[in-house]
Design an enzyme around this catalytic site. Structure first.
Site, PDB file in Angstrom:
ATOM      1  N   TYR A  50       0.833  -1.211   0.000  1.00  9.56           N
ATOM      2  CA  TYR A  50       0.000   0.000   0.000  1.00  9.56           C
ATOM      3  C   TYR A  50       0.866   1.259   0.000  1.00  9.56           C
ATOM      4  O   TYR A  50       0.356   2.353  -0.283  1.00  9.56           O
ATOM      5  CB  TYR A  50      -0.964   0.046   1.194  1.00  9.56           C
ATOM      6  CG  TYR A  50      -1.956  -1.110   1.285  1.00  9.56           C
ATOM      7  CD1 TYR A  50      -2.169  -1.965   0.208  1.00  9.56           C
ATOM      8  CD2 TYR A  50      -2.680  -1.336   2.453  1.00  9.56           C
ATOM      9  CE1 TYR A  50      -3.068  -3.023   0.312  1.00  9.56           C
ATOM     10  CE2 TYR A  50      -3.574  -2.383   2.556  1.00  9.56           C
ATOM     11  CZ  TYR A  50      -3.757  -3.238   1.484  1.00  9.56           C
ATOM     12  OH  TYR A  50      -4.643  -4.281   1.588  1.00  9.56           O
ATOM     13  N   LEU A 190     -17.755  -3.505   1.593  1.00  9.99           N
ATOM     14  CA  LEU A 190     -18.895  -2.767   1.028  1.00  9.99           C
ATOM     15  C   LEU A 190     -19.138  -3.145  -0.431  1.00  9.99           C
ATOM     16  O   LEU A 190     -20.091  -2.680  -1.052  1.00  9.99           O
ATOM     17  CB  LEU A 190     -18.667  -1.253   1.169  1.00  9.99           C
ATOM     18  CG  LEU A 190     -18.548  -0.770   2.626  1.00  9.99           C
ATOM     19  CD1 LEU A 190     -18.163   0.706   2.676  1.00  9.99           C
ATOM     20  CD2 LEU A 190     -19.852  -1.005   3.378  1.00  9.99           C
ATOM     21  N   ILE A 228     -12.998  -4.695   7.848  1.00 12.06           N
ATOM     22  CA  ILE A 228     -12.066  -3.558   7.819  1.00 12.06           C
ATOM     23  C   ILE A 228     -12.425  -2.552   6.724  1.00 12.06           C
ATOM     24  O   ILE A 228     -11.683  -2.369   5.758  1.00 12.06           O
ATOM     25  CB  ILE A 228     -10.612  -4.070   7.622  1.00 12.06           C
ATOM     26  CG1 ILE A 228     -10.561  -5.155   6.524  1.00 12.06           C
ATOM     27  CG2 ILE A 228     -10.032  -4.575   8.930  1.00 12.06           C
ATOM     28  CD1 ILE A 228      -9.150  -5.548   6.102  1.00 12.06           C
ATOM     29  N   SER A 231     -12.362   4.373   4.778  1.00 15.01           N
ATOM     30  CA  SER A 231     -12.877   5.681   4.379  1.00 15.01           C
ATOM     31  C   SER A 231     -11.810   6.703   4.726  1.00 15.01           C
ATOM     32  O   SER A 231     -11.089   6.549   5.705  1.00 15.01           O
ATOM     33  CB  SER A 231     -14.184   6.018   5.110  1.00 15.01           C
ATOM     34  OG  SER A 231     -14.631   7.276   4.660  1.00 15.01           O
ATOM     35  N   ASN A 240     -19.088   4.392   9.574  1.00 20.19           N
ATOM     36  CA  ASN A 240     -18.771   2.962   9.531  1.00 20.19           C
ATOM     37  C   ASN A 240     -18.524   2.361  10.920  1.00 20.19           C
ATOM     38  O   ASN A 240     -18.630   1.148  11.094  1.00 20.19           O
ATOM     39  CB  ASN A 240     -17.558   2.730   8.628  1.00 20.19           C
ATOM     40  CG  ASN A 240     -17.857   3.073   7.179  1.00 20.19           C
ATOM     41  OD1 ASN A 240     -19.022   3.218   6.808  1.00 20.19           O
ATOM     42  ND2 ASN A 240     -16.823   3.229   6.368  1.00 20.19           N
TER      43      ASN A 240
HETATM   44  P1  NAD Z   1     -14.387  -0.962   1.168  1.00 15.13           P
HETATM   45  O1  NAD Z   1     -15.436  -1.999   1.009  1.00 15.13           O
HETATM   46  O2  NAD Z   1     -13.961  -0.622   2.540  1.00 15.13           O
HETATM   47  O3  NAD Z   1     -14.897   0.311   0.410  1.00 15.13           O
HETATM   48  C1  NAD Z   1     -14.144   1.473   0.284  1.00 15.13           C
HETATM   49  C2  NAD Z   1     -14.882   2.390  -0.681  1.00 15.13           C
HETATM   50  O4  NAD Z   1     -16.202   2.631  -0.175  1.00 15.13           O
HETATM   51  C3  NAD Z   1     -14.199   3.729  -0.796  1.00 15.13           C
HETATM   52  O5  NAD Z   1     -14.417   4.209  -2.099  1.00 15.13           O
HETATM   53  C4  NAD Z   1     -14.943   4.576   0.225  1.00 15.13           C
HETATM   54  O6  NAD Z   1     -14.925   5.937  -0.099  1.00 15.13           O
HETATM   55  C5  NAD Z   1     -16.345   4.015   0.130  1.00 15.13           C
HETATM   56  N1  NAD Z   1     -17.049   4.111   1.430  1.00 15.13           N
HETATM   57  C6  NAD Z   1     -16.528   3.881   2.643  1.00 15.13           C
HETATM   58  N2  NAD Z   1     -17.442   4.077   3.598  1.00 15.13           N
HETATM   59  C7  NAD Z   1     -18.588   4.416   2.958  1.00 15.13           C
HETATM   60  C8  NAD Z   1     -19.892   4.729   3.406  1.00 15.13           C
HETATM   61  N3  NAD Z   1     -20.185   4.717   4.704  1.00 15.13           N
HETATM   62  N4  NAD Z   1     -20.830   5.039   2.467  1.00 15.13           N
HETATM   63  C9  NAD Z   1     -20.534   5.046   1.155  1.00 15.13           C
HETATM   64  N5  NAD Z   1     -19.315   4.751   0.670  1.00 15.13           N
HETATM   65  C10 NAD Z   1     -18.345   4.442   1.559  1.00 15.13           C
HETATM   66  O7  NAD Z   1     -13.180  -1.404   0.226  1.00 15.13           O
HETATM   67  P2  NAD Z   1     -11.616  -1.637   0.277  1.00 15.13           P
HETATM   68  O8  NAD Z   1     -10.844  -0.470   0.719  1.00 15.13           O
HETATM   69  O9  NAD Z   1     -11.332  -2.261  -1.023  1.00 15.13           O
HETATM   70  O10 NAD Z   1     -11.429  -2.771   1.391  1.00 15.13           O
HETATM   71  C11 NAD Z   1     -11.248  -2.447   2.751  1.00 15.13           C
HETATM   72  C12 NAD Z   1      -9.867  -2.774   3.211  1.00 15.13           C
HETATM   73  O11 NAD Z   1      -9.600  -4.152   3.024  1.00 15.13           O
HETATM   74  C13 NAD Z   1      -8.734  -2.097   2.422  1.00 15.13           C
HETATM   75  O12 NAD Z   1      -8.583  -0.736   2.755  1.00 15.13           O
HETATM   76  C14 NAD Z   1      -7.576  -2.955   2.784  1.00 15.13           C
HETATM   77  O13 NAD Z   1      -7.096  -2.621   4.078  1.00 15.13           O
HETATM   78  C15 NAD Z   1      -8.214  -4.340   2.781  1.00 15.13           C
HETATM   79  N6  NAD Z   1      -8.047  -5.049   1.502  1.00 15.13           N
HETATM   80  C16 NAD Z   1      -7.293  -6.165   1.489  1.00 15.13           C
HETATM   81  C17 NAD Z   1      -7.106  -6.880   0.330  1.00 15.13           C
HETATM   82  C18 NAD Z   1      -6.286  -8.119   0.358  1.00 15.13           C
HETATM   83  O14 NAD Z   1      -5.938  -8.638  -0.702  1.00 15.13           O
HETATM   84  N7  NAD Z   1      -5.951  -8.640   1.512  1.00 15.13           N
HETATM   85  C19 NAD Z   1      -7.680  -6.440  -0.871  1.00 15.13           C
HETATM   86  C20 NAD Z   1      -8.453  -5.283  -0.848  1.00 15.13           C
HETATM   87  C21 NAD Z   1      -8.643  -4.605   0.342  1.00 15.13           C
END
Ligand code: NAD
Length: 273
Positions: A50, A190, A228, A231, A240
């Site tokens: 990241y 989400l 996890i 935002s 959240n």
């Molecule tokens: P997420 O499901 O947390 O969604 C993030 C998106 O949703 C962003 O665009 C954000 O602005 C929006 N959002 C957040 N809160 C909101 C709300 N209350 N209402 C409307 N929109 C909202 O997606 P993510 O970041 O892909 O996944 C979460 C975390 O998981 C990542 O930050 C990372 O730490 C982890 N992750 C891990 C892997 C892996 O391969 N292990 C892959 C992807 C993500």
């Protein structure tokens, strides 16, 4: 109300809800992490790839919380797989985080074509023995990968961080985790908003006065998994976190189950890397 905690198979506890920091720009990670921790988050999920581990560490210190109150996760990237490379990679992560040790380190992807994930797992076992990492786990592992590392080392990961959202519910893998004593942690919880307009989500949101994102995060909590969401906005972080004062009914949980369609937002772990 602080997030509930789940027990890991090594006896340590993990906050059920935490902050993900994928795609949080390096320049603002410190402030995002610090404000999340100040509003009640206690877990920050990062990764070497990241590119924001320095900000992750700075944010933990800037929050003013005792270090022991914060659960820090990082992950070993695909290029660093292998025994010696992993030992070096985790030391480099600790240096960027400016931490002596961390609560959880994961193998980011199994990358089966490299066939290095067992050696990588042995290195994490060594790092745990050396006290550099308190708990060790994996991410994006399928059942075969889990069974192989457990079979070859006898050490069961505490957690498998996998994509889970209403369109990809991972019931089979979650069942395997339950049988093996592994906590499921949902990434992209989400689901890129693809279910925000689905009828069961809208109905639960209308009944509870919560947003679509909140009822989906609540669904994760009631499945018993860790989650996890990410935002960068203060209001989004607060929204959240605010999912503990209501519950979905059994009927609503059944209606959410019907949203499963087996479609991923992210890559297929069998092919990625
Ligand atoms: P997420 O499901 O947390 O969604 C993030 C998106 O949703 C962003 O665009 C954000 O602005 C929006 N959002 C957040 N809160 C909101 C709300 N209350 N209402 C409307 N929109 C909202 O997606 P993510 O970041 O892909 O996944 C979460 C975390 O998981 C990542 O930050 C990372 O730490 C982890 N992750 C891990 C892997 C892996 O391969 N292990 C892959 C992807 C993500």
């Amino acid at each position: 109300m602080p997030p509930a905690r789940l027990r890991l198979n090594d006896g340590h506890m993990i906050p059920q809800l935490g902050l993900g920091i994928w795609q949080v720009p390096a320049g603002s990670t410190r402030d995002t992490v610090a404000s999340a921790l100040q509003m009640g988050y206690r877990l920050v999920d990062g990764a070497a790839i990241y590119g924001n581990e320095a900000g992750q560490g700075e944010g933990v210190r800037a929050s003013g919380l005792p270090r022991d109150d914060v659960f820090v996760t990082t992950k070993v990237w695909n290029d660093d797989q292998g025994y010696d490379a992993t030992l070096r990679a985790v030391e480099a992560s600790l240096k960027r985080l400016e931490m002596e040790s961390l609560e959880l380190c994961l193998i980011h992807w199994p990358t089966p074509s490299r066939n290095l994930y067992v050696d990588t797992w042995r290195a994490l076992i060594r790092l745990r023995e050396d006290g550099r990492v308190r708990s060790i786990g994996v991410s994006n592992f399928m059942g075969d990968h889990l069974e192989r590392i457990i079979g070859e080392t006898g050490t069961v990961p505490v957690l498998n961080q996998i994509e889970v959202n209403p369109r990809l519910q991972q019931a089979e893998l979650r069942d395997l985790h339950d049988r093996l004593g592994i906590v499921t942690q949902s990434w992209t919880p989400l689901g890129q908003g693809r279910s925000f307009d689905a009828a069961p989500v809208r109905a639960a949101a209308a009944r509870t006065g919560k947003t679509a994102a909140q009822v989906i995060l609540r669904w994760h909590v009631q499945l018993g998994v860790a989650v996890i969401p990410r935002s960068s906005r203060t209001a989004g972080l607060a929204e959240n976190l605010d999912i503990l004062d209501f519950a979905l009914t059994a009927e609503e949980m059944i209606a959410f189950a019907a949203l499963e369609e087996g479609s991923r937002c992210g890559p297929d772990p069998m092919r990625f890397g």
